[in-house]
Scaffold this active site. Structure first.
Site, PDB file in Angstrom:
ATOM      1  N   ARG A 538       0.625  -1.276  -0.282  1.00 49.93           N
ATOM      2  CA  ARG A 538       0.087   0.268   0.205  1.00 49.93           C
ATOM      3  C   ARG A 538       0.977   1.403  -0.205  1.00 49.93           C
ATOM      4  O   ARG A 538       2.027   1.214   1.103  1.00 49.93           O
ATOM      5  CB  ARG A 538      -0.848   0.169   0.875  1.00 49.93           C
ATOM      6  CG  ARG A 538      -1.859  -1.669   1.363  1.00 49.93           C
ATOM      7  CD  ARG A 538      -3.011  -1.278   1.271  1.00 49.93           C
ATOM      8  NE  ARG A 538      -4.069   0.471   0.426  1.00 49.93           N
ATOM      9  CZ  ARG A 538      -4.897  -0.098  -0.255  1.00 49.93           C
ATOM     10  NH1 ARG A 538      -5.398  -0.814  -1.223  1.00 49.93           N
ATOM     11  NH2 ARG A 538      -5.503   1.459  -0.146  1.00 49.93           N
ATOM     12  N   VAL A 539       0.396   1.913  -1.046  1.00 49.47           N
ATOM     13  CA  VAL A 539       1.100   3.609  -0.800  1.00 49.47           C
ATOM     14  C   VAL A 539       0.252   4.390   0.240  1.00 49.47           C
ATOM     15  O   VAL A 539       1.008   5.377   0.469  1.00 49.47           O
ATOM     16  CB  VAL A 539       1.599   4.238  -1.839  1.00 49.47           C
ATOM     17  CG1 VAL A 539       2.134   3.165  -2.001  1.00 49.47           C
ATOM     18  CG2 VAL A 539       0.014   4.053  -3.125  1.00 49.47           C
ATOM     19  N   ASP A 540      -0.658   4.139   1.221  1.00 52.26           N
ATOM     20  CA  ASP A 540      -1.612   4.970   2.115  1.00 52.26           C
ATOM     21  C   ASP A 540      -1.106   4.427   3.065  1.00 52.26           C
ATOM     22  O   ASP A 540      -0.182   3.717   3.883  1.00 52.26           O
ATOM     23  CB  ASP A 540      -3.398   5.146   1.307  1.00 52.26           C
ATOM     24  CG  ASP A 540      -4.011   3.717   1.329  1.00 52.26           C
ATOM     25  OD1 ASP A 540      -2.831   2.281   1.516  1.00 52.26           O
ATOM     26  OD2 ASP A 540      -4.658   4.114   0.582  1.00 52.26           O
ATOM     27  N   ASP A 541      -2.413   5.185   3.987  1.00 51.98           N
ATOM     28  CA  ASP A 541      -2.043   4.706   5.844  1.00 51.98           C
ATOM     29  C   ASP A 541      -3.385   3.714   5.936  1.00 51.98           C
ATOM     30  O   ASP A 541      -4.037   3.305   6.889  1.00 51.98           O
ATOM     31  CB  ASP A 541      -2.526   5.542   6.186  1.00 51.98           C
ATOM     32  CG  ASP A 541      -1.290   6.828   5.855  1.00 51.98           C
ATOM     33  OD1 ASP A 541       0.033   5.968   6.530  1.00 51.98           O
ATOM     34  OD2 ASP A 541      -1.370   7.906   6.324  1.00 51.98           O
ATOM     35  N   VAL A 542      -3.326   2.545   5.004  1.00 52.90           N
ATOM     36  CA  VAL A 542      -3.272   1.058   5.275  1.00 52.90           C
ATOM     37  C   VAL A 542      -3.207   0.430   5.422  1.00 52.90           C
ATOM     38  O   VAL A 542      -2.125  -0.189   4.674  1.00 52.90           O
ATOM     39  CB  VAL A 542      -4.937   1.005   4.018  1.00 52.90           C
ATOM     40  CG1 VAL A 542      -5.574  -0.195   3.609  1.00 52.90           C
ATOM     41  CG2 VAL A 542      -5.432   2.643   3.768  1.00 52.90           C
TER      42      VAL A 542
END
Ligand code: WTA
Length: 672
Positions: A538-542
């Site tokens: 993931r590139v996000d905060d997931v």
């Protein structure tokens, strides 16, 4: 957005497709066969999908023209985000998944072999029986609960056949199912009931996970009381799984499923289907994002149906006498598309398993494979890694000779786990399909095809038919050409795409279409010189914990409900079984004494608020969190400290107070 690399790509070996699968392959034995069909699917998408949709399904009325079976806008600057497939056509997915097969002479074919938690608890449901059970439940929902087209019905069940039956019954009426994973807490369940404004919940009084009894009805009671307090009156139909003793039933709200079904008139077994528009909503599935509360992703009927069936039959190279086994729970998208809709739409026989892979012994899955002569098996890397720890003996004890295809889903599969799956479980005679996709995509997006696609361990390989991936440079947001790395986006709609977030079209547009013209997946990927995709995480905060998606903010919200907590920050850490573990930094109130008990209570509160899957692996007390001068938490630094990579902290001079970093490191030495 930050590109992180969770891959381990030491092994660059390429495995040829299994020869016996190549002989069976529906797509054809060579990569050129695949590419030819792929080119057609992207050059003439309308004609391609129209042909597929006409071949395999019953439509009550057809769409207007094969030249335009879809329309979509991925560009906010040109108007609202809008996705439509087979618009104007009408159908019913339950009719296609059940009734149609009976009309085609499959009444006595087994739809599900069910295997309970304990050995010896087993049953089989034919398509004919499935039809009757689905009809009866639909009748009950319609006549007693007033469920009609569009009504939301929540489902909170263990892995028993009632799960798929309930999903089918709801769809039969054109109502909208919201399945909630049976491992979620009362709080998570009530939040989903409230958001979806469900009027009925289909549930069970309990289940067993290995040796552990789980009292679902207790959780349900808490959730329904909470929902009612917040204005959502939801009734419960409770399946008796183990017994009624000591299970409180609230008068006027709760009924036993078995009693209600037994009391129905004979006509209940032939409840007609409601024909619905192709774009009529089919289900909501709540999933975590990088911010805020879980979002109810909405999937619609026609496109999802076509995509679930097509990907199921193609990716698993399904043939009529196969027996397929997916270990995914119906509470997740894998259980929707590949334990329920895909297999049923194909008229297949599949295995539904209630228990855990290690009960009563770590051979359980492989015993089931032998018992039913399973041909295709689909699971998550986290489970493979957990079983790997138990060594080869429990696997080797079983035959597994029936297996042809082994699937992987949910997270990147590391090379060691891939090799073990291939060599130990598959004994070198099965293709591995490493399927990359998401709740939002409805079905497989990037995957090898059995007997066709050369395998590179750790790579999900090539796009499925009709799927047009691209990589965007994270800085310029321009497309990367040829081999390279970037943010994984999709350029063209596909039939299984989620259409919106329930009651929040704005959030849907902002989350998934931040760059005009592209669906943003939230994953990073590398494309090699052969065009193969390697998902990098993931590139996000997931977070991806054991293949389950969790938002860092969701876990933080749970931690912050602790009476002694001021603030918290959650990051992922590499974990050798779960893939990613949950690491929580907590600032406690002044004067609170830090003890092991206190740190354990933080773990407990997260478990209670969200569910056991969200239990933190580590709790790190903090006096302060590293923040920029504008107040943004620097998670990059927190990730490095958590992982013990202290020489890679990078530039910390931009922090409002750089001394917090040293304090954090010192506290780690004492507590974590
Ligand atoms: C991750 C599960 C690498 C990815 C079907 C994605 C994967 C998220 C793979 C979606 C794979 C899923 N290789 N990563 N084969 N499959 N993922 O919505 O980060 O629960 O964005 O859907 O899981 O998780 P979800």
């Amino acid at each position: 957005m930050v590109l992180q690399d969770h891959r381990d790509v030491k092994d660059q070996r390429v495995y040829a497709p299994i020869e016996s699968n190549s002989k069976l392959s529906k797509v054809g034995p060579t990569l050129e066969d695949r590419m030819k069909q792929y080119r057609e699917s992207v050059e003439q998408p309308s004609q391609y999908w129209a042909r597929v949709a006409k071949q395999n399904f019953f439509w009550k009325t057809l769409w207007e023209s094969d030249d335009s079976v879809f329309s979509f806008n991925f560009d906010k600057s040109k108007g609202p985000i809008d996705i439509k497939w087979f618009d104007g056509a009408t159908t019913n997915i339950c009719y296609n998944a059940v009734d149609r097969h009976i009309e085609e002479g499959k009444k006595d074919k087994v739809a599900f072999y069910w295997e309970g938690n304990d050995v010896g608890e087993t049953s089989a449901v034919t398509y004919g029986q499935l039809h009757d059970e689905v009809s009866k439940l639909a009748y009950l929902l319609k006549t007693k609960y007033g469920v009609v087209k569009g009504t939301r019905v929540s489902i909170y069940l263990p892995m028993i056949t009632l799960g798929p039956i309930a999903m089918l019954a709801v769809a039969r009426l054109g109502a909208v199912a919201s399945v909630v994973f049976g491992g979620f807490s009362a709080h998570s369940l009530s939040a989903r009931i409230i958001d979806s404004e469900s009027t009925v919940l289909i549930t069970a009084e309990g289940t067993m996970r290995g040796d552990k009894p789980i009292q679902l009805k207790k959780i349900v009671d808490e959730a329904l009381t909470d929902a009612e307090a917040q204005g959502v009156a939801c009734k419960a139909i409770v399946f008796e799984r183990h017994g009624r003793d000591g299970v409180p039933m609230k008068e006027g709200r709760d009924v036993w499923y078995q009693d209600e079904i037994a009391a129905l008139p004979a006509e209940a077994a032939s409840t007609p289907v409601e024909w619905v528009e192709a774009e009529h909503p089919l289900f909501l599935l709540y999933t975590s994002g990088s911010t805020g509360k879980p979002k109810g992703l909405e999937h619609t009927t026609g496109g999802y149906m076509v995509y679930a069936h097509t990907t199921f039959t193609t990716t698993f190279d399904y043939h009529d006498d196969d027996v397929y086994f997916c270990t995914g729970d119906i509470g997740w998208i894998t259980g929707h598309t590949y334990a329920t809709w895909g297999p049923l739409l194909a008229g297949s026989t599949s295995v539904l398993f209630e228990g855990v892979p290690t009960h009563p012994t770590p051979s359980r899955w492989w015993d089931i494979v032998d018992k039913f002569k399973v041909t295709q098996f689909y699971t998550a890397p986290t489970a493979i890694r957990a079983l790997m720890k138990g060594g080869e003996a429990p696997v080797k004890k079983t035959s597994r000779a029936s297996l042809r295809v082994l699937g992987s889903v949910g997270e990147p599969i590391n090379v060691e786990a891939w090799n073990w799956y291939y060599n130990v479980v598959g004994e070198g005679h099965c293709d591995i399909v490493d399927t990359w996709w998401q709740t939002e995509t409805g079905g497989h997006m990037i995957t090898p095809l059995p007997g066709n696609t050369p395998l590179k361990p750790g790579s999900a390989s090539l796009p499925f038919f009709g799927v047009q991936p691209a990589l965007l440079d994270p800085t310029t947001l321009k497309e990367v050409e040829g081999a390279g790395e970037g943010l994984l986006v999709i350029k063209h709609s596909w039939p299984g795409q989620s259409r919106t977030i329930f009651k929040d079209a704005e959030r849907f547009a902002q989350t998934y279409f931040p760059v005009d013209g592209y669906y943003m997946t939230g994953d990073g990927a590398r494309r090699d010189a052969d065009g193969y995709y390697w998902l990098t995480g993931r590139v996000d905060d997931v977070l991806n914990v054991s293949g389950h998606r969790l938002g860092t903010s969701e876990v933080e919200c749970a931690v912050n409900t602790h009476p002694d907590v001021v603030e918290s920050a959650v990051v992922g850490i590499p974990h050798d079984v779960k893939g990613e573990g949950i690491y929580v930094y907590v600032c406690f109130k002044e004067g609170v004494e830090i003890t092991q008990k206190l740190l354990d209570s933080v773990k407990a509160i997260v478990r209670n608020e969200i569910g056991a899957i969200a239990t933190p692996d580590a709790v790190h007390p903090a006096n302060g969190l590293p923040k920029t001068r504008s107040g943004k938490i620097m998670r990059r630094i927190l990730r490095k400290i958590a992982a013990g990579q202290l020489d890679e902290l990078g530039d910390i001079s931009t922090l409002a107070d750089p001394s917090v970093v040293e304090e954090l490191i010192a506290l780690k030495a004492v507590w974590v």
